[in-house]
Write a protein that holds these residues in place. Sequence first.
Motif, PDB file in Angstrom:
ATOM      1  N   UNK A  73       0.890  -0.973  -0.143  1.00  0.00           N
ATOM      2  CA  UNK A  73       0.025   0.235  -0.029  1.00  0.00           C
ATOM      3  C   UNK A  73       0.881   1.268   0.013  1.00  0.00           C
ATOM      4  N   UNK A  74       0.354   2.095  -0.614  1.00  0.00           N
ATOM      5  CA  UNK A  74       0.981   3.772  -0.580  1.00  0.00           C
ATOM      6  C   UNK A  74       1.269   4.036   0.813  1.00  0.00           C
ATOM      7  N   UNK A  75       2.200   4.732   1.149  1.00  0.00           N
ATOM      8  CA  UNK A  75       2.540   5.366   2.484  1.00  0.00           C
ATOM      9  C   UNK A  75       2.282   6.918   2.385  1.00  0.00           C
ATOM     10  N   UNK A  76       1.609   7.343   1.297  1.00  0.00           N
ATOM     11  CA  UNK A  76       1.415   8.874   1.352  1.00  0.00           C
ATOM     12  C   UNK A  76       0.437   9.279   2.307  1.00  0.00           C
ATOM     13  N   UNK A  77      -0.401   8.393   2.962  1.00  0.00           N
ATOM     14  CA  UNK A  77      -1.273   8.726   4.053  1.00  0.00           C
ATOM     15  C   UNK A  77      -0.470   8.762   5.446  1.00  0.00           C
ATOM     16  N   UNK A  78      -0.687   9.739   6.324  1.00  0.00           N
ATOM     17  CA  UNK A  78       0.123   9.695   7.541  1.00  0.00           C
ATOM     18  C   UNK A  78       0.073   8.306   8.357  1.00  0.00           C
ATOM     19  N   UNK A  79       1.379   7.905   8.389  1.00  0.00           N
ATOM     20  CA  UNK A  79       1.665   6.742   9.154  1.00  0.00           C
ATOM     21  C   UNK A  79       2.682   7.213  10.163  1.00  0.00           C
ATOM     22  N   UNK A  80       2.950   6.488  10.993  1.00  0.00           N
ATOM     23  CA  UNK A  80       4.176   6.646  12.146  1.00  0.00           C
ATOM     24  C   UNK A  80       5.101   5.743  12.069  1.00  0.00           C
ATOM     25  N   UNK A  81       6.535   6.105  11.685  1.00  0.00           N
ATOM     26  CA  UNK A  81       7.458   5.312  11.709  1.00  0.00           C
ATOM     27  C   UNK A  81       7.965   4.985  13.102  1.00  0.00           C
ATOM     28  N   UNK A  82       7.776   3.521  13.416  1.00  0.00           N
ATOM     29  CA  UNK A  82       8.058   3.364  14.879  1.00  0.00           C
ATOM     30  C   UNK A  82       9.304   2.643  15.193  1.00  0.00           C
ATOM     31  N   UNK A  83       9.978   2.106  14.104  1.00  0.00           N
ATOM     32  CA  UNK A  83      11.388   1.527  14.408  1.00  0.00           C
ATOM     33  C   UNK A  83      11.718   0.528  13.050  1.00  0.00           C
ATOM     34  N   UNK A  93      11.082   0.139   3.158  1.00  0.00           N
ATOM     35  CA  UNK A  93      12.335   0.348   3.253  1.00  0.00           C
ATOM     36  C   UNK A  93      13.205   0.305   4.505  1.00  0.00           C
ATOM     37  N   UNK A  94      12.657  -0.872   5.173  1.00  0.00           N
ATOM     38  CA  UNK A  94      13.251  -1.365   6.370  1.00  0.00           C
ATOM     39  C   UNK A  94      12.645  -0.827   7.637  1.00  0.00           C
ATOM     40  N   UNK A  95      11.665  -0.004   7.408  1.00  0.00           N
ATOM     41  CA  UNK A  95      11.027   0.736   8.672  1.00  0.00           C
ATOM     42  C   UNK A  95       9.662   0.229   8.910  1.00  0.00           C
ATOM     43  N   UNK A  96       9.162  -0.034  10.227  1.00  0.00           N
ATOM     44  CA  UNK A  96       7.860  -0.435  10.246  1.00  0.00           C
ATOM     45  C   UNK A  96       7.116   0.618  10.512  1.00  0.00           C
ATOM     46  N   UNK A  97       5.778   0.947   9.697  1.00  0.00           N
ATOM     47  CA  UNK A  97       5.065   1.935   9.749  1.00  0.00           C
ATOM     48  C   UNK A  97       3.656   1.635  10.118  1.00  0.00           C
ATOM     49  N   UNK A  98       2.917   2.297  11.158  1.00  0.00           N
ATOM     50  CA  UNK A  98       1.722   1.941  11.659  1.00  0.00           C
ATOM     51  C   UNK A  98       0.824   2.893  11.385  1.00  0.00           C
ATOM     52  N   UNK A  99      -0.537   2.739  11.225  1.00  0.00           N
ATOM     53  CA  UNK A  99      -1.375   3.821  11.128  1.00  0.00           C
ATOM     54  C   UNK A  99      -2.507   3.634  12.179  1.00  0.00           C
TER      55      UNK A  99
END
Length: 106
Positions: free
Chosen positions: A2-12, A99-105
């Motif tokens: 899925x595209x990450x253009x929506x606001x998501x938080x990189x948590x680690x 790209x190696x990051x965990x992103x959560x919405x």
Amino acid sequence: MTSITEPGAVIGAVADLELGESRAYAVDGRQIAVFRMTDGSLRATDAVCPHRAGPLADGQFDAAKIVCPLHQYAFTFADGSCTSEGIGAVTVHRIEEHDGDIIVWL
């Protein structure tokens, strides 16, 4: 993916979470449990069990569910519902690796 253009938080970094491991992260003032399946995929739920505030990140999990370590209530990753009647659901969060990051919405 899925595209990450929506606001998501990189948590680690995903590399910091071993296969089959889980842990809780603080995200925007909330506790989020992140689970890395043995196939490398990620799941995320609220980190607190609605029954007695058990730490879900410390529970046993498989591809379909997480089991609270305090009283063994199970919650599905599909929709957060409890497999036992009378216990509330947990919120399931969108999560992915980019790209190696965990992103959560939230």
